[in-house]
Structures are given as C-alpha cells and as structure tokens.
Design a protein around this motif. Structure first.
Motif, PDB file in Angstrom:
ATOM      1  N   ALA A 319      -1.033   4.863   8.206  1.00 12.44           N
ATOM      2  CA  ALA A 319      -1.037   4.110   6.951  1.00 12.44           C
ATOM      3  C   ALA A 319       0.749   4.641   6.469  1.00 12.44           C
ATOM      4  O   ALA A 319       1.440   5.834   6.843  1.00 12.44           O
ATOM      5  CB  ALA A 319      -1.603   5.331   6.065  1.00 12.44           C
ATOM      6  N   GLY A 320       0.679   3.522   5.091  1.00 11.94           N
ATOM      7  CA  GLY A 320       1.828   4.176   4.542  1.00 11.94           C
ATOM      8  C   GLY A 320       1.705   4.606   3.697  1.00 11.94           C
ATOM      9  O   GLY A 320       1.165   4.691   3.090  1.00 11.94           O
ATOM     10  N   GLN A 321       2.743   5.028   2.686  1.00  9.75           N
ATOM     11  CA  GLN A 321       2.628   5.969   1.275  1.00  9.75           C
ATOM     12  C   GLN A 321       2.869   4.976   0.103  1.00  9.75           C
ATOM     13  O   GLN A 321       1.466   6.038  -0.858  1.00  9.75           O
ATOM     14  CB  GLN A 321       4.226   6.519   1.232  1.00  9.75           C
ATOM     15  N   VAL A 322       2.114   4.078   0.172  1.00 10.42           N
ATOM     16  CA  VAL A 322       1.935   2.840  -0.633  1.00 10.42           C
ATOM     17  C   VAL A 322       0.845   3.474  -0.796  1.00 10.42           C
ATOM     18  O   VAL A 322      -0.406   2.947  -2.268  1.00 10.42           O
ATOM     19  CB  VAL A 322       2.232   1.688  -0.338  1.00 10.42           C
ATOM     20  N   VAL A 323      -0.470   3.509  -0.136  1.00  9.48           N
ATOM     21  CA  VAL A 323      -1.947   3.849  -0.126  1.00  9.48           C
ATOM     22  C   VAL A 323      -1.887   4.536  -1.045  1.00  9.48           C
ATOM     23  O   VAL A 323      -3.125   3.847  -2.232  1.00  9.48           O
ATOM     24  CB  VAL A 323      -2.033   5.142   1.203  1.00  9.48           C
ATOM     25  N   GLY A 324      -1.122   5.941  -1.220  1.00  4.59           N
ATOM     26  CA  GLY A 324      -1.367   6.168  -2.873  1.00  4.59           C
ATOM     27  C   GLY A 324      -1.575   5.443  -3.861  1.00  4.59           C
ATOM     28  O   GLY A 324      -1.517   6.198  -4.675  1.00  4.59           O
ATOM     29  N   LEU A 325      -1.140   4.078  -3.785  1.00  2.00           N
ATOM     30  CA  LEU A 325      -0.892   3.119  -4.805  1.00  2.00           C
ATOM     31  C   LEU A 325      -1.218   2.023  -5.036  1.00  2.00           C
ATOM     32  O   LEU A 325      -1.836   1.395  -6.018  1.00  2.00           O
ATOM     33  CB  LEU A 325       0.427   2.680  -5.249  1.00  2.00           C
ATOM     34  N   LEU A 326      -2.624   2.417  -4.125  1.00  3.59           N
ATOM     35  CA  LEU A 326      -3.611   1.697  -4.216  1.00  3.59           C
ATOM     36  C   LEU A 326      -5.137   1.351  -4.874  1.00  3.59           C
ATOM     37  O   LEU A 326      -5.296   2.617  -4.400  1.00  3.59           O
ATOM     38  CB  LEU A 326      -3.723   0.493  -2.609  1.00  3.59           C
ATOM     39  N   ASP A 327      -6.062   0.888  -4.883  1.00  2.00           N
ATOM     40  CA  ASP A 327      -6.367   0.983  -6.042  1.00  2.00           C
ATOM     41  C   ASP A 327      -7.909   0.132  -5.507  1.00  2.00           C
ATOM     42  O   ASP A 327      -9.115   0.046  -6.473  1.00  2.00           O
ATOM     43  CB  ASP A 327      -6.862   1.443  -7.042  1.00  2.00           C
ATOM     44  N   ASP A 328      -8.124  -1.400  -4.734  1.00  2.12           N
ATOM     45  CA  ASP A 328      -8.778  -1.695  -4.983  1.00  2.12           C
ATOM     46  C   ASP A 328      -8.847  -2.831  -4.147  1.00  2.12           C
ATOM     47  O   ASP A 328      -8.068  -2.525  -2.748  1.00  2.12           O
ATOM     48  CB  ASP A 328      -8.497  -3.061  -5.796  1.00  2.12           C
ATOM     49  N   LEU A 329      -9.946  -3.874  -2.749  1.00  6.74           N
ATOM     50  CA  LEU A 329      -9.506  -4.679  -1.835  1.00  6.74           C
ATOM     51  C   LEU A 329      -9.961  -5.982  -2.116  1.00  6.74           C
ATOM     52  O   LEU A 329     -10.412  -6.958  -1.969  1.00  6.74           O
ATOM     53  CB  LEU A 329     -10.441  -4.020  -1.562  1.00  6.74           C
ATOM     54  N   PRO A 330      -8.888  -6.615  -2.136  1.00 12.65           N
ATOM     55  CA  PRO A 330      -8.788  -8.026  -2.971  1.00 12.65           C
ATOM     56  C   PRO A 330      -8.983  -9.294  -1.328  1.00 12.65           C
ATOM     57  O   PRO A 330      -8.839  -8.258  -0.247  1.00 12.65           O
ATOM     58  CB  PRO A 330      -6.732  -8.675  -3.686  1.00 12.65           C
ATOM     59  N   THR A 331      -9.081 -10.279  -1.895  1.00 10.53           N
ATOM     60  CA  THR A 331      -8.859 -10.952  -0.373  1.00 10.53           C
ATOM     61  C   THR A 331      -7.792 -10.951  -0.386  1.00 10.53           C
ATOM     62  O   THR A 331      -7.076 -11.229  -1.224  1.00 10.53           O
ATOM     63  CB  THR A 331     -10.078 -12.315  -0.610  1.00 10.53           C
ATOM     64  N   CYS A 332      -7.445 -12.056   1.248  1.00  9.47           N
ATOM     65  CA  CYS A 332      -5.783 -12.156   1.649  1.00  9.47           C
ATOM     66  C   CYS A 332      -5.150 -13.262   0.271  1.00  9.47           C
ATOM     67  O   CYS A 332      -4.026 -12.993   0.065  1.00  9.47           O
ATOM     68  CB  CYS A 332      -5.772 -12.902   2.616  1.00  9.47           C
ATOM     69  N   GLU A 333      -6.243 -14.238  -0.276  1.00  7.18           N
ATOM     70  CA  GLU A 333      -5.842 -15.187  -1.093  1.00  7.18           C
ATOM     71  C   GLU A 333      -5.296 -14.441  -2.088  1.00  7.18           C
ATOM     72  O   GLU A 333      -4.489 -14.876  -3.120  1.00  7.18           O
ATOM     73  CB  GLU A 333      -6.905 -15.913  -0.916  1.00  7.18           C
ATOM     74  N   GLU A 334      -7.091 -13.744  -3.012  1.00  9.29           N
ATOM     75  CA  GLU A 334      -5.811 -12.986  -4.085  1.00  9.29           C
ATOM     76  C   GLU A 334      -4.343 -12.024  -4.459  1.00  9.29           C
ATOM     77  O   GLU A 334      -4.312 -11.910  -4.602  1.00  9.29           O
ATOM     78  CB  GLU A 334      -7.356 -12.314  -4.883  1.00  9.29           C
ATOM     79  N   LEU A 335      -4.959 -11.381  -3.304  1.00  8.26           N
ATOM     80  CA  LEU A 335      -3.192 -10.879  -3.086  1.00  8.26           C
ATOM     81  C   LEU A 335      -2.278 -11.234  -2.880  1.00  8.26           C
ATOM     82  O   LEU A 335      -1.105 -11.534  -3.697  1.00  8.26           O
ATOM     83  CB  LEU A 335      -3.605  -9.972  -1.551  1.00  8.26           C
ATOM     84  N   VAL A 336      -1.758 -12.223  -1.740  1.00 13.66           N
ATOM     85  CA  VAL A 336      -0.642 -12.768  -1.906  1.00 13.66           C
ATOM     86  C   VAL A 336      -0.592 -13.610  -3.244  1.00 13.66           C
ATOM     87  O   VAL A 336       0.859 -13.733  -3.908  1.00 13.66           O
ATOM     88  CB  VAL A 336      -0.320 -14.294  -0.616  1.00 13.66           C
ATOM     89  N   ASP A 337      -1.352 -14.706  -3.727  1.00 11.05           N
ATOM     90  CA  ASP A 337      -1.275 -15.255  -4.848  1.00 11.05           C
ATOM     91  C   ASP A 337      -0.941 -14.216  -5.935  1.00 11.05           C
ATOM     92  O   ASP A 337       0.279 -14.664  -7.101  1.00 11.05           O
ATOM     93  CB  ASP A 337      -2.904 -15.617  -5.336  1.00 11.05           C
TER      94      ASP A 337
END
Length: 355
Positions: A319-337
């Motif tokens: 895991a990268g350190q950014v794991v501590g800033l993530l709180d959702d599970l978007p689709t790839c399309e939602e994420l990239v958009d």
C-alpha cells in the motif's frame, strides 16, 4: 465519460485520452482492472510478473476482448523468458511495454521496431539517463510514498531530479490519488501520473471486498517500509503479520520462507532450474545477497494470500501512503473523470494567476 481535457506527451505517445496510468500491481492489475482503466480513457497496465507465459497470453486476449482502447503490459526485464514475452506483446499488438527494471537495449530496440512504446520504471536520475540512452520512449518514477517496492526519496525531489536529467517524458508515481496531484505533477513538467493504491481501491479491482474495506480503515500512519519480507524496501500496511515479521529474526523466518518458495514454484509452473536462473538474474541486476534472494520468495505467495485469497492474517498487503486519504470505492470511470476534471480546473486556475 469525459472528453480529452489535457493533452500531454503521454497521451500523444500512447493514444490514451487522459494522462493517468494505472500501475502494474502484481495480483491486482488483471484484465478487469486494466480494461476498466482503458475504457475510462487512462492507460491500464497488466501485471505479468505473477503470471506464467500461458496465463499472460490468456490475460492479454481477455483485455482485448473487453476493450478496443490502448493498454500496456508490465514485464520483468530480468525474467529468463523476457524475450519470449516481448514476442507475445508484439504478436498481440500491445501498445505499451513497461518494465520494473531496466530492459536490455536489444529488447527496447525490438519493441520500438514494432511500434510498441517502452516505459521503464526508475528510482534515480542515473537510471533514467541509462534507459533514455538506450532508446526508451518515456520513464515512470516512483517516490518513496508509493506502495510495494520503493525507494527513500520522496516524489517531490525524485521527479525534478529526473526531469532535469532526461529529455524524454516522465510519468510521476508515488503519492497521487486526485486531480490536485495530477495538476501538481504537470506543473513540475511531468507528462502524467501513475496511481496504484487508488486504482486498487476501485470497484473494478478484483481484490476481495473485505480487503478493500480493511485498506480504507487505515490512516496516514498505517503503512511501514520493511526489508524483512523479501530483502528489499517494501511499503505495506501495518498488519499483525508485518509487525511479527518486523520483530522476528532471520532464523525464525527461514522455515516459512522455504515453504513459500515451494508454493511459488508450484503456482508459477517454473522448474527449479528456472527459479535458480531467475534468482541469479535478479541478484545480478539488484546486487542482492543470496540471503535476500531466498527472502524474495516470500513476496508472491504472501501478496497473493491477501490480495487474491482475502486472507489478511496470512497475507501481506502492499500500500502507498495515500491509503490514509482514501474513503471510497469508485469505478475506474468515475475515478479518472474526477481526477482529470479537477486537474484541468486547477491548471486553469493557475493560468489565471498570471498578471
């Protein structure tokens, strides 16, 4: 699905719409995630280090069946069958070949002769200079914030040092998860960003749901860099297992390591001779001791236990350190958009600051 908002050397070279790369994470970056990223307009990278040759052939065919968009395959440059896998990429017309270690000049030349974009990953400016001199089209750097095998130099220092050293495009990874990060990387002069943990935590990722939820429960202090799993610095979640490995001595780890070596040999379909050949190549490339090479047998099976089997008690979770800033599970399309939209807005706001 949004239109192209940012045009960079990465989008021009690879033919993707957006300067966002889903990195080639072992056991995670399979056909579903890669095609999801590609269909969203990003560059999906299929991880092949944990696949046999036949499994890679099948995985490439599956990605092609799921998307008509460009995608890439990550290869181990030190693998005994690397030339054969390069031929497979050529046969299938894969757009990008990425490498975790510097590929030999003849492999780079062969790929380029067949129109395949070559993107090695590097951890220092001198490595970037070497592969650029051998003909690589672009490089990806990963700062110390990134997950998995990583270095000690943060992205904010590694990125400018590499940009100053080479004239080819540079993709930045390590600590990126949103549009602010993409805009910042572009401001530095990068051609785009690579994201691993952020794509692992999407609906298109095949990682078991319970494991994803476990990732989301960690804070910014929830990762640790240890060399005791496979002899190389490796950033992962602070699980009970990792804490135990960190506190254990070398002799205590010997029996589990030997057991996992046998498990990996069986799962990969490799002969003992192939294991030895790969081990010698890895030792030569990375200047590891034989003790570290034995420890390296931990990685594939321990990662698989957590990321594929969902056994968080028996597995290791990179895991990268950014794991501590993530709180959702978007689709790839939602994420990239949303990453690209926010980045374009930030770039526009920066432009308006000019007098």
């Amino acid at each position: 699905m949004i239109e192209q908002l940012l045009r960079t050397p990465l989008t021009e070279l690879t033919g993707v719409r957006h300067p966002v790369v889903q990195t080639g994470m072992g056991w995670v970056a399979g056909p579903r995630l890669v095609s999801g990223t590609a269909n969203a307009g990003g560059l999906g990278i299929l991880a092949s280090a944990t696949m046999t040759y036949d499994e890679l052939d099948h995985a490439i065919r599956e990605v092609k069946g799921r998307t008509a968009e460009p995608f890439g395959v990550n290869l181990r440059a030190d693998a005994a069958d690397a030339p054969r896998r390069v031929d497979l990429l050529i046969e299938h017309g894969v757009k990008v070949a990425s490498f975790a270690l510097a590929p030999k000049p003849e492999l780079i030349g062969k790929l380029k002769d067949h129109g395949i974009v070559v993107m090695p990953s590097v951890g220092a400016a001198r490595h970037a200079e070497k592969v650029a001199g051998w003909g690589a089209d672009l490089v990806m750097i990963q700062g110390g914030e990134g997950g998995g095998h990583t270095g000690s130099v943060p992205t904010t220092l590694l990125l400018p040092s590499v940009l100053d050293a080479v004239d080819i495009p540079v993709v930045a990874a390590g600590g990126f998860f949103d549009g602010r990060g993409l805009a910042a990387a572009l401001a530095y002069g990068a051609a785009g960003v690579g994201m691993g943990t952020r794509f692992l935590l999407t609906q298109d990722s095949s990682v078991p749901e319970a494991v994803k939820r476990l990732y989301l429960s960690y804070g910014l202090d929830g990762t640790v860099v240890t060399s005791k799993v496979d002899g190389m610095p490796h950033r992962m979640l602070r699980t009970d297992l990792v804490e135990e490995v960190e506190s254990g001595g070398r002799l205590r780890r010997l029996a589990p390591t030997a057991r996992r070596t046998m498990e990996f040999k069986k799962a990969s379909g490799m002969s003992w001779r192939q294991v030895a050949v790969d081990g010698r190549a890895m030792k030569k490339a990375g200047e590891r001791s034989w003790g570290q090479m034995v420890l390296a047998a931990n990685t594939p099976t321990m990662l698989k236990s957590g990321l594929v089997d969902g056994d968080t008690d028996a597995g290791v979770l990179a895991a990268g350190q950014v794991v501590g800033l993530l709180d959702d599970l978007p689709t790839c399309e939602e994420l990239v958009d949303r990453v690209v939209t926010e980045a374009a807005e930030r770039v526009g706001a920066l432009a308006r600051l000019q007098a």
